[in-house]
Write an enzyme that holds these catalytic residues in place. Sequence first.
Site, PDB file in Angstrom:
ATOM      1  N   LYS A  37       0.800  -1.056  -0.108  1.00 18.76           N
ATOM      2  CA  LYS A  37      -0.053  -0.031  -0.050  1.00 18.76           C
ATOM      3  C   LYS A  37       0.932   1.318   0.129  1.00 18.76           C
ATOM      4  O   LYS A  37       1.552   1.683   1.231  1.00 18.76           O
ATOM      5  CB  LYS A  37      -0.977   0.001   1.276  1.00 18.76           C
ATOM      6  CG  LYS A  37      -2.133   1.022   1.131  1.00 18.76           C
ATOM      7  CD  LYS A  37      -2.354   1.587   2.304  1.00 18.76           C
ATOM      8  CE  LYS A  37      -1.840   2.665   2.980  1.00 18.76           C
ATOM      9  NZ  LYS A  37      -1.754   3.989   2.468  1.00 18.76           N
TER      10      LYS A  37
ATOM     11  N   CYS B 120      13.612  11.386   5.874  1.00 20.12           N
ATOM     12  CA  CYS B 120      13.836  10.980   7.219  1.00 20.12           C
ATOM     13  C   CYS B 120      15.138  11.414   7.944  1.00 20.12           C
ATOM     14  O   CYS B 120      15.492  11.383   8.909  1.00 20.12           O
ATOM     15  CB  CYS B 120      13.255   9.641   7.647  1.00 20.12           C
ATOM     16  SG  CYS B 120      13.863   8.385   6.582  1.00 20.12           S
TER      17      CYS B 120
ATOM     18  N   GLU C  35      10.443   1.754  10.096  1.00 20.20           N
ATOM     19  CA  GLU C  35      11.411   2.783   9.878  1.00 20.20           C
ATOM     20  C   GLU C  35      10.668   4.102  10.015  1.00 20.20           C
ATOM     21  O   GLU C  35       9.927   4.427   9.154  1.00 20.20           O
ATOM     22  CB  GLU C  35      12.127   2.588   8.381  1.00 20.20           C
ATOM     23  CG  GLU C  35      13.473   3.389   8.395  1.00 20.20           C
ATOM     24  CD  GLU C  35      13.245   4.817   7.990  1.00 20.20           C
ATOM     25  OE1 GLU C  35      13.342   5.458   8.759  1.00 20.20           O
ATOM     26  OE2 GLU C  35      12.999   4.987   6.740  1.00 20.20           O
TER      27      GLU C  35
ATOM     28  N   GLU D 270       9.845  16.316  14.618  1.00 25.28           N
ATOM     29  CA  GLU D 270      10.365  16.160  13.393  1.00 25.28           C
ATOM     30  C   GLU D 270       9.442  17.176  12.502  1.00 25.28           C
ATOM     31  O   GLU D 270       8.115  16.970  12.525  1.00 25.28           O
ATOM     32  CB  GLU D 270      10.060  14.860  12.955  1.00 25.28           C
ATOM     33  CG  GLU D 270      10.536  14.551  11.399  1.00 25.28           C
ATOM     34  CD  GLU D 270      10.653  13.336  10.812  1.00 25.28           C
ATOM     35  OE1 GLU D 270      11.540  12.702  10.326  1.00 25.28           O
ATOM     36  OE2 GLU D 270       9.488  12.514  11.178  1.00 25.28           O
TER      37      GLU D 270
END
Length: 490
Positions: free
Chosen positions: A181, A290, A256, A394
Amino acid sequence: MSKTSEERSLLVLENYIGGKFVSCRSYIDSYDPSTGEVYCKVPDSGKEEVDAAVAAAKEAFPEWSARSPEQRAKILHKLADLIEANLEEFAQAESKDQGKTITAARTVDIPRAAYNFRFFSTSMLHHTTDCSPMDHMGCLNYTVRCPVGVAGLISPWNLPLYLLTWKIAPAIAAGNTVVAKPSEVTSVTAWMLCKLMQQAGVPAGVINIVFGSGPRAGDALVSHPEVPLVSFTGSTATAQRITERSAPYCKKLSLELGGKNPAIIFADADLDQCIETTVRSSFLNQGEICLCTSRIYVERSIYSEFLERFVAAAKKWKTGVPSDPSSKNGALISKEHLEKVRSYIALAKSEGGIIHCGEGLDQLDLPQRNKSGYFMPTTVITGISDSSRVMQEEIFGPVTCISPFDTEDEAVARGNGVRYGLSATVWSKDVGKVHRVAQRLQAGLVWTNCWLVRDLNLPFGGMKNSGVGREGGKDSYHFFTEVKSITIKH
Protein backbone atom coordinates in the site's frame (compact mmCIF):
# COMPACT_ATOMS: atom_id res chain seq x y z
CA MET A 1 -25.01 13.18 -15.06
CA SER A 2 -22.32 13.83 -17.66
CA LYS A 3 -18.74 14.34 -16.51
CA THR A 4 -17.12 17.75 -16.98
CA SER A 5 -14.10 17.93 -19.28
CA GLU A 6 -11.97 18.52 -16.18
CA GLU A 7 -13.19 15.25 -14.61
CA ARG A 8 -12.59 13.38 -17.87
CA SER A 9 -8.98 14.62 -17.97
CA LEU A 10 -8.18 13.42 -14.44
CA LEU A 11 -5.89 10.43 -14.11
CA VAL A 12 -7.85 7.57 -12.48
CA LEU A 13 -5.80 4.83 -10.82
CA GLU A 14 -6.90 1.23 -10.26
CA ASN A 15 -5.81 -1.42 -7.78
CA TYR A 16 -3.62 -4.24 -9.07
CA ILE A 17 -4.85 -7.56 -7.65
CA GLY A 18 -4.05 -11.05 -8.89
CA GLY A 19 -2.38 -9.74 -12.03
CA LYS A 20 -5.36 -7.58 -13.08
CA PHE A 21 -6.35 -3.93 -12.74
CA VAL A 22 -9.49 -3.66 -10.64
CA SER A 23 -11.57 -0.50 -10.29
CA CYS A 24 -12.81 0.71 -6.92
CA ARG A 25 -16.19 1.99 -5.76
CA SER A 26 -14.87 5.24 -4.24
CA TYR A 27 -11.85 7.45 -4.79
CA ILE A 28 -9.63 9.97 -3.00
CA ASP A 29 -8.55 13.23 -4.66
CA SER A 30 -4.80 13.57 -5.24
CA TYR A 31 -3.26 17.01 -5.77
CA ASP A 32 -0.42 18.37 -7.86
CA PRO A 33 1.63 20.04 -5.08
CA SER A 34 3.12 22.62 -7.47
CA THR A 35 -0.32 24.05 -8.42
CA GLY A 36 -2.62 22.96 -5.58
CA GLU A 37 -5.04 21.43 -8.11
CA VAL A 38 -6.63 17.98 -8.11
CA TYR A 39 -5.21 15.97 -11.00
CA CYS A 40 -5.68 12.35 -10.02
CA LYS A 41 -8.21 9.99 -8.40
CA VAL A 42 -6.79 7.28 -6.14
CA PRO A 43 -8.85 4.22 -5.08
CA ASP A 44 -10.18 4.52 -1.52
CA SER A 45 -9.73 0.81 -0.82
CA GLY A 46 -10.88 -0.91 2.35
CA LYS A 47 -11.21 -4.40 3.82
CA GLU A 48 -12.86 -5.92 0.74
CA GLU A 49 -10.03 -4.93 -1.62
CA VAL A 50 -7.31 -5.87 0.88
CA ASP A 51 -8.97 -9.28 1.46
CA ALA A 52 -8.99 -9.91 -2.30
CA ALA A 53 -5.32 -8.91 -2.60
CA VAL A 54 -4.25 -11.10 0.34
CA ALA A 55 -6.19 -14.05 -1.14
CA ALA A 56 -4.41 -13.56 -4.50
CA ALA A 57 -1.01 -13.32 -2.78
CA LYS A 58 -1.71 -16.42 -0.70
CA GLU A 59 -2.71 -18.38 -3.78
CA ALA A 60 0.47 -17.34 -5.64
CA PHE A 61 2.79 -18.13 -2.73
CA PRO A 62 3.33 -21.93 -3.11
CA GLU A 63 4.47 -21.72 -6.74
CA TRP A 64 6.54 -18.53 -6.32
CA SER A 65 8.31 -19.74 -3.16
CA ALA A 66 9.11 -23.07 -4.85
CA ARG A 67 11.03 -21.33 -7.66
CA SER A 68 14.81 -21.19 -7.38
CA PRO A 69 16.35 -17.90 -6.23
CA GLU A 70 17.95 -17.64 -9.69
CA GLN A 71 14.56 -17.88 -11.42
CA ARG A 72 13.17 -15.16 -9.17
CA ALA A 73 16.30 -13.02 -9.71
CA LYS A 74 15.72 -13.00 -13.49
CA ILE A 75 12.32 -11.39 -12.98
CA LEU A 76 13.74 -8.74 -10.62
CA HIS A 77 16.41 -7.92 -13.23
CA LYS A 78 13.71 -7.57 -15.86
CA LEU A 79 11.75 -5.16 -13.64
CA ALA A 80 14.93 -3.08 -13.19
CA ASP A 81 15.48 -3.05 -16.98
CA LEU A 82 11.90 -1.90 -17.59
CA ILE A 83 12.09 0.92 -15.01
CA GLU A 84 15.32 2.11 -16.62
CA ALA A 85 13.78 1.91 -20.11
CA ASN A 86 10.91 4.14 -18.90
CA LEU A 87 13.04 6.34 -16.63
CA GLU A 88 11.97 9.70 -18.06
CA GLU A 89 8.26 8.86 -17.89
CA PHE A 90 8.61 7.69 -14.28
CA ALA A 91 10.67 10.77 -13.34
CA GLN A 92 8.11 13.20 -14.82
CA ALA A 93 5.28 11.39 -13.00
CA GLU A 94 7.13 11.29 -9.65
CA SER A 95 7.96 15.00 -9.85
CA LYS A 96 4.38 15.99 -10.67
CA ASP A 97 2.85 13.71 -8.04
CA GLN A 98 5.24 14.42 -5.16
CA GLY A 99 6.32 18.03 -5.83
CA LYS A 100 10.04 17.15 -5.87
CA THR A 101 12.24 18.56 -8.63
CA ILE A 102 12.48 16.72 -11.93
CA THR A 103 16.26 16.65 -11.35
CA ALA A 104 15.85 14.76 -8.05
CA ALA A 105 13.38 12.30 -9.57
CA ARG A 106 15.59 11.75 -12.62
CA THR A 107 18.92 11.38 -10.81
CA VAL A 108 17.94 9.92 -7.42
CA ASP A 109 14.45 8.39 -7.06
CA ILE A 110 13.95 6.44 -10.27
CA PRO A 111 17.54 5.16 -10.73
CA ARG A 112 17.47 3.95 -7.11
CA ALA A 113 14.10 2.21 -7.66
CA ALA A 114 15.65 0.22 -10.52
CA TYR A 115 18.78 -0.44 -8.48
CA ASN A 116 16.73 -1.80 -5.56
CA PHE A 117 15.49 -4.63 -7.82
CA ARG A 118 18.95 -5.21 -9.27
CA PHE A 119 20.69 -5.21 -5.89
CA PHE A 120 18.32 -7.62 -4.15
CA SER A 121 18.06 -9.93 -7.17
CA THR A 122 21.75 -10.76 -6.77
CA SER A 123 22.33 -10.23 -3.04
CA MET A 124 19.77 -12.95 -2.24
CA LEU A 125 21.95 -15.46 -4.10
CA HIS A 126 24.95 -14.92 -1.83
CA HIS A 127 23.70 -15.53 1.70
CA THR A 128 24.82 -18.71 3.44
CA THR A 129 23.26 -20.56 6.36
CA ASP A 130 24.90 -22.11 9.43
CA CYS A 131 26.11 -25.66 9.98
CA SER A 132 27.37 -27.04 13.31
CA PRO A 133 28.47 -30.69 13.66
CA MET A 134 28.23 -32.41 17.09
CA ASP A 135 30.36 -35.46 16.39
CA HIS A 136 30.36 -36.67 20.01
CA MET A 137 26.54 -36.93 19.76
CA GLY A 138 26.57 -38.31 16.23
CA CYS A 139 24.56 -35.28 15.12
CA LEU A 140 24.76 -32.61 12.48
CA ASN A 141 22.92 -29.31 13.01
CA TYR A 142 22.19 -26.87 10.21
CA THR A 143 19.85 -23.97 9.50
CA VAL A 144 17.61 -23.24 6.55
CA ARG A 145 15.75 -20.03 5.74
CA CYS A 146 12.23 -20.15 4.30
CA PRO A 147 10.03 -17.36 2.95
CA VAL A 148 7.36 -16.30 5.43
CA GLY A 149 4.26 -15.94 3.23
CA VAL A 150 2.30 -12.80 2.38
CA ALA A 151 4.23 -9.62 3.23
CA GLY A 152 2.31 -6.42 3.99
CA LEU A 153 4.30 -3.41 2.80
CA ILE A 154 3.39 0.23 3.52
CA SER A 155 5.52 2.98 1.97
CA PRO A 156 5.52 6.76 2.49
CA TRP A 157 5.04 9.83 0.28
CA ASN A 158 8.49 11.41 0.41
CA LEU A 159 10.39 8.93 -1.83
CA PRO A 160 7.44 7.03 -3.33
CA LEU A 161 8.85 4.52 -5.86
CA TYR A 162 12.31 4.51 -4.21
CA LEU A 163 10.95 3.23 -0.87
CA LEU A 164 8.19 1.02 -2.30
CA THR A 165 10.76 -0.95 -4.35
CA TRP A 166 13.14 -1.03 -1.34
CA LYS A 167 10.47 -3.24 0.28
CA ILE A 168 9.03 -5.17 -2.69
CA ALA A 169 12.43 -6.26 -4.06
CA PRO A 170 13.79 -8.17 -1.02
CA ALA A 171 10.34 -9.51 -0.14
CA ILE A 172 9.80 -11.23 -3.51
CA ALA A 173 13.48 -12.13 -4.01
CA ALA A 174 13.28 -14.15 -0.77
CA GLY A 175 10.21 -16.01 -2.12
CA ASN A 176 7.36 -14.14 -0.41
CA THR A 177 4.37 -12.67 -2.19
CA VAL A 178 3.28 -9.14 -1.33
CA VAL A 179 0.37 -6.79 -0.78
CA ALA A 180 1.73 -3.25 -0.89
CA LYS A 181 0.00 0.00 0.00
CA PRO A 182 1.74 3.17 -1.17
CA SER A 183 0.80 6.53 0.33
CA GLU A 184 -2.56 7.74 -1.00
CA VAL A 185 -1.01 11.14 -1.81
CA THR A 186 1.72 9.68 -4.06
CA SER A 187 0.36 6.59 -5.78
CA VAL A 188 1.00 7.25 -9.49
CA THR A 189 4.46 5.66 -9.95
CA ALA A 190 3.33 2.53 -8.05
CA TRP A 191 0.41 2.23 -10.50
CA MET A 192 2.84 2.72 -13.42
CA LEU A 193 5.02 -0.07 -11.98
CA CYS A 194 1.98 -2.40 -12.07
CA LYS A 195 1.76 -1.82 -15.82
CA LEU A 196 5.22 -3.42 -16.20
CA MET A 197 4.48 -6.57 -14.18
CA GLN A 198 3.22 -8.76 -17.01
CA GLN A 199 6.07 -7.76 -19.34
CA ALA A 200 8.59 -8.56 -16.61
CA GLY A 201 7.07 -12.02 -16.16
CA VAL A 202 5.80 -11.47 -12.60
CA PRO A 203 3.21 -14.24 -12.03
CA ALA A 204 -0.31 -13.11 -11.10
CA GLY A 205 -0.68 -12.57 -7.35
CA VAL A 206 3.03 -12.26 -6.53
CA ILE A 207 2.86 -8.45 -6.34
CA ASN A 208 -0.48 -6.87 -5.47
CA ILE A 209 -0.87 -3.13 -4.96
CA VAL A 210 -3.86 -1.71 -3.12
CA PHE A 211 -4.29 2.06 -3.00
CA GLY A 212 -5.96 3.96 -0.20
CA SER A 213 -5.63 5.67 3.15
CA GLY A 214 -3.90 4.39 6.28
CA PRO A 215 -7.04 4.23 8.46
CA ARG A 216 -8.91 2.13 5.85
CA ALA A 217 -6.58 0.19 3.54
CA GLY A 218 -3.52 0.28 5.82
CA ASP A 219 -5.49 -0.82 8.87
CA ALA A 220 -7.10 -3.72 6.98
CA LEU A 221 -3.68 -4.87 5.79
CA VAL A 222 -1.77 -4.76 9.09
CA SER A 223 -4.58 -6.43 11.03
CA HIS A 224 -5.16 -9.19 8.43
CA PRO A 225 -4.62 -12.62 10.04
CA GLU A 226 -3.07 -14.03 6.84
CA VAL A 227 -0.31 -11.36 6.65
CA PRO A 228 2.46 -12.62 8.96
CA LEU A 229 4.89 -9.76 8.48
CA VAL A 230 4.67 -6.00 7.95
CA SER A 231 7.32 -3.56 6.76
CA PHE A 232 6.38 0.08 7.27
CA THR A 233 8.13 3.38 6.64
CA GLY A 234 6.42 6.49 8.00
CA SER A 235 5.58 8.33 11.18
CA THR A 236 6.15 7.11 14.73
CA ALA A 237 2.46 7.74 15.57
CA THR A 238 1.27 5.47 12.71
CA ALA A 239 3.81 2.82 13.76
CA GLN A 240 2.31 2.76 17.25
CA ARG A 241 -1.10 2.07 15.69
CA ILE A 242 0.39 -0.68 13.48
CA THR A 243 2.01 -2.29 16.52
CA GLU A 244 -1.32 -2.30 18.37
CA ARG A 245 -3.31 -3.66 15.41
CA SER A 246 -0.80 -6.43 14.64
CA ALA A 247 -0.14 -7.43 18.27
CA PRO A 248 -2.90 -10.11 18.49
CA TYR A 249 -1.22 -12.00 15.61
CA CYS A 250 2.46 -11.94 16.73
CA LYS A 251 3.54 -10.53 13.36
CA LYS A 252 7.11 -9.76 12.39
CA LEU A 253 7.48 -5.98 12.19
CA SER A 254 10.06 -3.75 10.57
CA LEU A 255 9.36 -0.08 11.32
CA GLU A 256 11.46 2.74 9.83
CA LEU A 257 10.23 5.93 11.42
CA GLY A 258 11.06 9.60 11.92
CA GLY A 259 14.28 11.39 12.71
CA LYS A 260 15.45 14.62 14.32
CA ASN A 261 18.96 14.27 13.06
CA PRO A 262 21.88 16.28 14.45
CA ALA A 263 24.99 17.53 12.67
CA ILE A 264 27.91 18.12 15.02
CA ILE A 265 30.49 20.47 13.52
CA PHE A 266 33.84 20.83 15.26
CA ALA A 267 36.20 23.80 14.81
CA ASP A 268 38.65 21.74 12.72
CA ALA A 269 36.03 20.78 10.10
CA ASP A 270 36.66 21.51 6.41
CA LEU A 271 34.11 24.33 6.29
CA ASP A 272 33.84 24.54 2.50
CA GLN A 273 32.88 20.88 2.20
CA CYS A 274 30.88 20.93 5.43
CA ILE A 275 28.67 23.89 4.48
CA GLU A 276 28.00 22.60 0.97
CA THR A 277 27.03 19.15 2.31
CA THR A 278 25.07 20.40 5.33
CA VAL A 279 22.94 22.74 3.19
CA ARG A 280 22.16 19.68 1.08
CA SER A 281 21.51 17.45 4.11
CA SER A 282 19.16 20.06 5.58
CA PHE A 283 17.13 20.93 2.49
CA LEU A 284 17.31 18.13 -0.11
CA ASN A 285 13.89 16.98 -1.34
CA GLN A 286 12.34 20.00 0.48
CA GLY A 287 13.70 18.59 3.74
CA GLU A 288 11.25 15.70 3.30
CA ILE A 289 13.70 12.87 3.97
CA CYS A 290 13.79 11.03 7.30
CA LEU A 291 17.61 11.40 7.21
CA CYS A 292 17.67 15.19 6.76
CA THR A 293 19.65 17.33 9.20
CA SER A 294 17.34 19.46 11.34
CA ARG A 295 19.64 20.38 14.28
CA ILE A 296 23.10 21.79 13.62
CA TYR A 297 25.48 22.12 16.59
CA VAL A 298 28.58 24.20 15.81
CA GLU A 299 31.67 24.63 18.01
CA ARG A 300 31.53 28.17 19.42
CA SER A 301 34.89 29.40 18.00
CA ILE A 302 33.60 29.00 14.41
CA TYR A 303 29.89 29.57 15.10
CA SER A 304 29.53 33.12 13.71
CA GLU A 305 31.54 32.33 10.55
CA PHE A 306 29.60 29.11 9.99
CA LEU A 307 26.23 30.82 10.48
CA GLU A 308 27.01 33.63 8.06
CA ARG A 309 28.30 31.28 5.36
CA PHE A 310 25.53 28.72 5.90
CA VAL A 311 22.75 31.33 5.59
CA ALA A 312 24.35 32.72 2.40
CA ALA A 313 24.50 29.19 0.93
CA ALA A 314 20.91 28.40 2.04
CA LYS A 315 19.64 31.51 0.22
CA LYS A 316 21.23 30.22 -3.00
CA TRP A 317 19.39 26.87 -2.71
CA LYS A 318 16.68 27.76 -5.20
CA THR A 319 13.07 26.83 -4.50
CA GLY A 320 10.95 26.87 -7.64
CA VAL A 321 8.73 25.02 -10.09
CA PRO A 322 9.68 21.29 -10.00
CA SER A 323 9.97 21.07 -13.82
CA ASP A 324 12.61 23.85 -13.88
CA PRO A 325 16.04 22.14 -14.08
CA SER A 326 17.59 25.01 -12.06
CA SER A 327 15.28 24.39 -9.06
CA LYS A 328 16.99 22.69 -6.10
CA ASN A 329 13.68 22.33 -4.18
CA GLY A 330 10.14 21.95 -5.44
CA ALA A 331 6.85 22.05 -3.54
CA LEU A 332 5.97 20.43 -0.21
CA ILE A 333 3.63 17.46 -0.39
CA SER A 334 0.31 19.03 0.66
CA LYS A 335 -1.44 22.13 1.93
CA GLU A 336 -1.84 20.51 5.37
CA HIS A 337 1.86 19.67 5.54
CA LEU A 338 2.88 23.18 4.44
CA GLU A 339 0.69 24.63 7.20
CA LYS A 340 2.21 22.23 9.75
CA VAL A 341 5.78 23.25 8.78
CA ARG A 342 4.81 26.95 8.90
CA SER A 343 3.33 26.45 12.38
CA TYR A 344 6.77 25.40 13.69
CA ILE A 345 8.32 28.58 12.28
CA ALA A 346 5.59 30.66 13.97
CA LEU A 347 6.32 28.77 17.22
CA ALA A 348 10.06 29.49 16.88
CA LYS A 349 9.33 33.20 16.42
CA SER A 350 7.00 33.26 19.45
CA GLU A 351 9.78 31.71 21.56
CA GLY A 352 12.25 34.43 20.56
CA GLY A 353 13.96 32.51 17.77
CA ILE A 354 15.65 34.43 14.94
CA ILE A 355 14.69 33.57 11.36
CA HIS A 356 17.76 34.30 9.20
CA CYS A 357 16.27 33.46 5.83
CA GLY A 358 13.24 31.76 4.31
CA GLU A 359 9.63 31.69 5.46
CA GLY A 360 8.26 35.20 6.07
CA LEU A 361 11.47 36.87 4.82
CA ASP A 362 12.20 35.70 1.27
CA GLN A 363 9.55 35.95 -1.43
CA LEU A 364 9.52 33.21 -4.05
CA ASP A 365 9.30 34.21 -7.69
CA LEU A 366 6.73 31.74 -9.04
CA PRO A 367 4.71 31.71 -12.30
CA GLN A 368 1.00 32.56 -11.98
CA ARG A 369 -0.19 28.93 -12.25
CA ASN A 370 2.08 27.93 -9.34
CA LYS A 371 1.04 30.71 -6.94
CA SER A 372 -1.29 28.28 -5.11
CA GLY A 373 1.37 25.55 -4.93
CA TYR A 374 2.81 24.40 -1.60
CA PHE A 375 6.20 26.13 -1.76
CA MET A 376 8.41 27.23 1.10
CA PRO A 377 11.89 28.80 0.87
CA THR A 378 14.79 27.27 2.81
CA THR A 379 14.58 28.51 6.40
CA VAL A 380 17.35 28.83 8.99
CA ILE A 381 16.58 29.46 12.68
CA THR A 382 18.79 30.27 15.67
CA GLY A 383 18.17 31.17 19.32
CA ILE A 384 15.92 28.22 20.13
CA SER A 385 16.19 26.19 23.34
CA ASP A 386 16.85 22.44 23.00
CA SER A 387 13.66 21.79 24.98
CA SER A 388 11.49 23.60 22.39
CA ARG A 389 9.12 21.52 20.24
CA VAL A 390 10.96 23.06 17.27
CA MET A 391 14.12 21.22 18.42
CA GLN A 392 12.37 18.05 19.65
CA GLU A 393 9.79 17.18 16.99
CA GLU A 394 10.27 16.12 13.39
CA ILE A 395 9.28 19.06 11.15
CA PHE A 396 9.98 17.32 7.81
CA GLY A 397 10.38 20.51 5.80
CA PRO A 398 13.10 22.89 4.53
CA VAL A 399 13.85 24.10 8.06
CA THR A 400 17.00 23.71 10.15
CA CYS A 401 18.08 25.13 13.53
CA ILE A 402 21.66 26.13 14.39
CA SER A 403 23.11 26.36 17.90
CA PRO A 404 26.64 26.77 19.36
CA PHE A 405 28.35 24.29 21.72
CA ASP A 406 31.52 24.40 23.83
CA THR A 407 32.67 20.83 24.55
CA GLU A 408 32.57 17.42 22.92
CA ASP A 409 30.57 15.99 25.84
CA GLU A 410 28.00 18.78 25.52
CA ALA A 411 27.67 18.22 21.76
CA VAL A 412 27.07 14.47 22.23
CA ALA A 413 24.57 14.99 25.06
CA ARG A 414 22.61 17.54 23.03
CA GLY A 415 22.79 15.40 19.89
CA ASN A 416 21.26 12.53 21.89
CA GLY A 417 18.71 14.74 23.67
CA VAL A 418 15.66 13.82 21.57
CA ARG A 419 13.40 10.76 21.42
CA TYR A 420 14.61 9.91 17.90
CA GLY A 421 17.80 8.13 16.87
CA LEU A 422 17.87 7.63 13.11
CA SER A 423 20.98 9.34 11.76
CA ALA A 424 23.67 11.90 12.61
CA THR A 425 26.58 13.61 10.91
CA VAL A 426 29.93 14.54 12.46
CA TRP A 427 32.39 17.00 10.93
CA SER A 428 36.04 17.00 12.04
CA LYS A 429 39.50 16.21 10.62
CA ASP A 430 40.49 14.49 13.90
CA VAL A 431 40.19 10.74 13.25
CA GLY A 432 40.11 9.82 16.94
CA LYS A 433 37.37 12.36 17.58
CA VAL A 434 35.08 11.20 14.76
CA HIS A 435 35.37 7.58 15.88
CA ARG A 436 34.75 8.53 19.51
CA VAL A 437 31.73 10.75 18.79
CA ALA A 438 30.24 8.28 16.27
CA GLN A 439 30.39 5.55 18.95
CA ARG A 440 28.59 7.73 21.50
CA LEU A 441 25.77 9.07 19.31
CA GLN A 442 22.47 7.21 19.63
CA ALA A 443 21.75 6.80 15.93
CA GLY A 444 21.35 3.88 13.56
CA LEU A 445 23.51 5.63 10.94
CA VAL A 446 26.37 8.06 11.53
CA TRP A 447 28.08 9.81 8.62
CA THR A 448 31.37 11.60 9.21
CA ASN A 449 32.50 14.32 6.78
CA CYS A 450 29.77 13.25 4.33
CA TRP A 451 26.02 12.56 4.18
CA LEU A 452 23.72 9.99 2.57
CA VAL A 453 26.48 7.75 1.27
CA ARG A 454 24.64 4.42 1.16
CA ASP A 455 25.88 0.85 0.73
CA LEU A 456 22.72 -1.26 0.44
CA ASN A 457 24.54 -4.22 2.03
CA LEU A 458 24.62 -2.41 5.36
CA PRO A 459 21.84 -2.25 7.96
CA PHE A 460 19.43 0.67 7.65
CA GLY A 461 17.20 1.73 10.55
CA GLY A 462 17.02 3.70 13.74
CA MET A 463 17.24 3.55 17.51
CA LYS A 464 14.74 4.76 20.12
CA ASN A 465 11.55 6.20 18.52
CA SER A 466 13.11 6.03 15.06
CA GLY A 467 12.09 2.44 14.63
CA VAL A 468 12.34 -1.28 15.20
CA GLY A 469 14.55 -3.59 13.17
CA ARG A 470 16.92 -3.03 10.25
CA GLU A 471 16.68 -3.50 6.50
CA GLY A 472 19.49 -3.80 3.95
CA GLY A 473 21.37 -6.76 2.36
CA LYS A 474 21.54 -9.45 5.03
CA ASP A 475 19.04 -7.73 7.36
CA SER A 476 16.32 -7.69 4.70
CA TYR A 477 17.03 -11.35 3.95
CA HIS A 478 16.67 -12.20 7.64
CA PHE A 479 13.48 -10.13 8.00
CA PHE A 480 11.77 -11.59 4.93
CA THR A 481 12.59 -15.20 5.86
CA GLU A 482 12.10 -17.47 8.87
CA VAL A 483 15.07 -19.44 10.15
CA LYS A 484 14.72 -23.11 11.05
CA SER A 485 17.30 -25.24 12.89
CA ILE A 486 17.44 -28.90 11.79
CA THR A 487 19.29 -31.67 13.65
CA ILE A 488 20.08 -34.99 11.93
CA LYS A 489 21.37 -37.95 13.95
CA HIS A 490 23.45 -40.27 11.84
